[in-house]
Design a protein around this motif. Structure first.
Motif, PDB file in Angstrom:
ATOM      1  N   PHE A   4      12.624  18.514 -35.038  1.00 44.70           N
ATOM      2  CA  PHE A   4      12.340  19.009 -36.380  1.00 44.70           C
ATOM      3  C   PHE A   4      10.909  18.624 -36.725  1.00 44.70           C
ATOM      4  CE2 PHE A   4      16.828  18.791 -35.959  1.00 44.70           C
ATOM      5  CZ  PHE A   4      17.263  19.954 -36.575  1.00 44.70           C
ATOM      6  N   LEU A   5      10.161  19.585 -37.247  1.00 47.03           N
ATOM      7  CA  LEU A   5       8.736  19.451 -37.487  1.00 47.03           C
ATOM      8  C   LEU A   5       8.426  19.482 -38.974  1.00 47.03           C
ATOM      9  CD1 LEU A   5       5.681  19.696 -36.572  1.00 47.03           C
ATOM     10  CD2 LEU A   5       6.072  22.188 -36.590  1.00 47.03           C
ATOM     11  N   ALA A  20       4.763  15.319 -37.942  1.00 45.67           N
ATOM     12  CA  ALA A  20       5.832  14.512 -37.361  1.00 45.67           C
ATOM     13  C   ALA A  20       6.825  15.414 -36.660  1.00 45.67           C
ATOM     14  CB  ALA A  20       6.547  13.707 -38.443  1.00 45.67           C
ATOM     15  N   LEU A  21       7.382  14.899 -35.578  1.00 48.69           N
ATOM     16  CA  LEU A  21       8.469  15.540 -34.850  1.00 48.69           C
ATOM     17  C   LEU A  21       9.606  14.531 -34.764  1.00 48.69           C
ATOM     18  CD1 LEU A  21       6.287  17.079 -32.052  1.00 48.69           C
ATOM     19  CD2 LEU A  21       7.717  18.403 -33.625  1.00 48.69           C
ATOM     20  N   VAL A  22      10.778  14.962 -35.188  1.00 53.72           N
ATOM     21  CA  VAL A  22      11.955  14.089 -35.203  1.00 53.72           C
ATOM     22  C   VAL A  22      13.045  14.761 -34.381  1.00 53.72           C
ATOM     23  CG1 VAL A  22      13.716  13.081 -36.696  1.00 53.72           C
ATOM     24  CG2 VAL A  22      11.344  13.162 -37.463  1.00 53.72           C
ATOM     25  N   PRO A  23      13.565  14.069 -33.367  1.00 56.06           N
ATOM     26  CA  PRO A  23      14.581  14.678 -32.508  1.00 56.06           C
ATOM     27  C   PRO A  23      15.922  14.812 -33.202  1.00 56.06           C
ATOM     28  CG  PRO A  23      14.270  12.413 -31.887  1.00 56.06           C
ATOM     29  CD  PRO A  23      13.260  12.701 -32.961  1.00 56.06           C
ATOM     30  N   ALA A  24      16.658  15.822 -32.805  1.00 56.24           N
ATOM     31  CA  ALA A  24      17.985  16.046 -33.374  1.00 56.24           C
ATOM     32  C   ALA A  24      18.943  14.921 -33.001  1.00 56.24           C
ATOM     33  CB  ALA A  24      18.540  17.387 -32.899  1.00 56.24           C
ATOM     34  N   ASP A  25      18.725  14.306 -31.832  1.00 53.76           N
ATOM     35  CA  ASP A  25      19.674  13.321 -31.328  1.00 53.76           C
ATOM     36  C   ASP A  25      19.337  11.878 -31.674  1.00 53.76           C
ATOM     37  OD1 ASP A  25      17.525  12.669 -29.736  1.00 53.76           O
ATOM     38  OD2 ASP A  25      18.508  13.161 -27.842  1.00 53.76           O
ATOM     39  N   GLU A  28      13.268   9.269 -29.659  1.00 51.29           N
ATOM     40  CA  GLU A  28      11.919   8.862 -30.047  1.00 51.29           C
ATOM     41  C   GLU A  28      11.262   9.876 -30.988  1.00 51.29           C
ATOM     42  OE1 GLU A  28       7.679   7.614 -27.931  1.00 51.29           O
ATOM     43  OE2 GLU A  28       9.347   8.292 -26.695  1.00 51.29           O
ATOM     44  N   GLU A  29      10.665   9.348 -32.054  1.00 46.96           N
ATOM     45  CA  GLU A  29       9.968  10.185 -33.035  1.00 46.96           C
ATOM     46  C   GLU A  29       8.470  10.163 -32.741  1.00 46.96           C
ATOM     47  OE1 GLU A  29      12.760   9.470 -36.936  1.00 46.96           O
ATOM     48  OE2 GLU A  29      11.333   7.889 -36.398  1.00 46.96           O
ATOM     49  N   ASN A 134       5.562  12.740 -47.033  1.00 41.60           N
ATOM     50  CA  ASN A 134       5.167  12.051 -45.817  1.00 41.60           C
ATOM     51  C   ASN A 134       5.825  12.846 -44.688  1.00 41.60           C
ATOM     52  OD1 ASN A 134       6.186  10.154 -43.528  1.00 41.60           O
ATOM     53  ND2 ASN A 134       4.356   9.161 -44.377  1.00 41.60           N
ATOM     54  N   ALA A 135       5.042  13.297 -43.710  1.00 42.89           N
ATOM     55  CA  ALA A 135       5.552  14.196 -42.676  1.00 42.89           C
ATOM     56  C   ALA A 135       6.761  13.618 -41.937  1.00 42.89           C
ATOM     57  CB  ALA A 135       4.444  14.550 -41.690  1.00 42.89           C
ATOM     58  N   LEU A 136       6.735  12.326 -41.613  1.00 39.57           N
ATOM     59  CA  LEU A 136       7.857  11.738 -40.880  1.00 39.57           C
ATOM     60  C   LEU A 136       9.134  11.748 -41.712  1.00 39.57           C
ATOM     61  CD1 LEU A 136       8.906  10.285 -38.332  1.00 39.57           C
ATOM     62  CD2 LEU A 136       8.353   8.143 -39.494  1.00 39.57           C
ATOM     63  N   HIS A 137       9.048  11.289 -42.930  1.00 40.42           N
ATOM     64  CA  HIS A 137      10.241  11.229 -43.782  1.00 40.42           C
ATOM     65  C   HIS A 137      10.746  12.622 -44.143  1.00 40.42           C
ATOM     66  CE1 HIS A 137      10.235   6.886 -44.101  1.00 40.42           C
ATOM     67  NE2 HIS A 137       8.921   6.957 -44.225  1.00 40.42           N
ATOM     68  N   ASP A 138       9.829  13.562 -44.333  1.00 42.81           N
ATOM     69  CA  ASP A 138      10.241  14.939 -44.620  1.00 42.81           C
ATOM     70  C   ASP A 138      10.923  15.568 -43.400  1.00 42.81           C
ATOM     71  OD1 ASP A 138       9.136  14.529 -47.106  1.00 42.81           O
ATOM     72  OD2 ASP A 138       7.563  16.045 -46.893  1.00 42.81           O
ATOM     73  N   ALA A 139      10.408  15.304 -42.199  1.00 40.28           N
ATOM     74  CA  ALA A 139      11.045  15.829 -40.981  1.00 40.28           C
ATOM     75  C   ALA A 139      12.431  15.225 -40.796  1.00 40.28           C
ATOM     76  CB  ALA A 139      10.164  15.556 -39.760  1.00 40.28           C
ATOM     77  N   ARG A 140      12.579  13.954 -41.127  1.00 38.69           N
ATOM     78  CA  ARG A 140      13.906  13.324 -41.055  1.00 38.69           C
ATOM     79  C   ARG A 140      14.867  13.971 -42.054  1.00 38.69           C
ATOM     80  NH1 ARG A 140      12.300   6.900 -41.075  1.00 38.69           N
ATOM     81  NH2 ARG A 140      11.801   6.693 -38.851  1.00 38.69           N
TER      82      ARG A 140
END
Length: 151
Positions: A4-5, A20-25, A28-29, A134-140
């Motif tokens: 998720f981007l 940010a890229l956050v994996p579905a599973d 590693e982010e 924040n890109a990481l928190h939004d991707a999460r």
């Protein structure tokens, strides 16, 4: 692998600030801050810039030139054969793809990728994010919403 981007940028059409890229599973982010001109537009100065470092210590890094982020991202993807990237905003995909280009007719090497733009009417990453804009928190937040809904 499914990621998720989310990207933050300096207003409509402005330069990329972070992604940010956050994996579905839950693996590693990836998070990066791109060097950018300051000051940014007023809204970005108030709602994005103060929160760039609100990520886990292991993911924090100084802002880097675009080309360095592109090369780092390429190295990060080396372990994958095929990647699906999901986003809820067209610009996120556009900024990500533009980042991969390092010069006229040149791009970093990445695995086969497909992109999926999700129309999530009524969903807002900002309203559901632990740290809005924040890109990481939004991707999460996007991942949690999509996985919970079974997409």
């Amino acid at each position: 692998m499914r990621y998720f981007l989310d990207c933050e940028f300096d207003g409509f059409g402005g330069p990329l600030i972070s992604l940010a890229l956050v994996p579905a599973d839950g693996g590693e982010e990836y998070y990066a801050v791109v060097e950018h001109e300051r000051p940014c537009i007023d809204w970005v100065e108030r709602h994005v810039i103060p929160y760039l470092d609100t990520v886990p210590q292991a993911l924090r890094a100084e802002p880097q030139p675009r080309a360095s982020v592109a090369r780092e991202l390429a190295r990060w993807f080396e372990a994958f054969d095929d990647v699906e990237i999901l986003a809820d905003w067209p610009d996120d995909i556009a900024y990500f793809c533009r980042l991969l280009m390092t010069g006229p007719g040149e791009m970093v090497t990445v695995p086969a990728m497909s992109f999926r733009l999700l129309n999530l009417a009524g969903f807002s990453t900002a309203r559901n994010s632990a740290v809005p804009h924040n890109a990481l928190h939004d991707a999460r937040a996007l991942r949690d919403h999509v996985v919970h809904r079974g997409y």
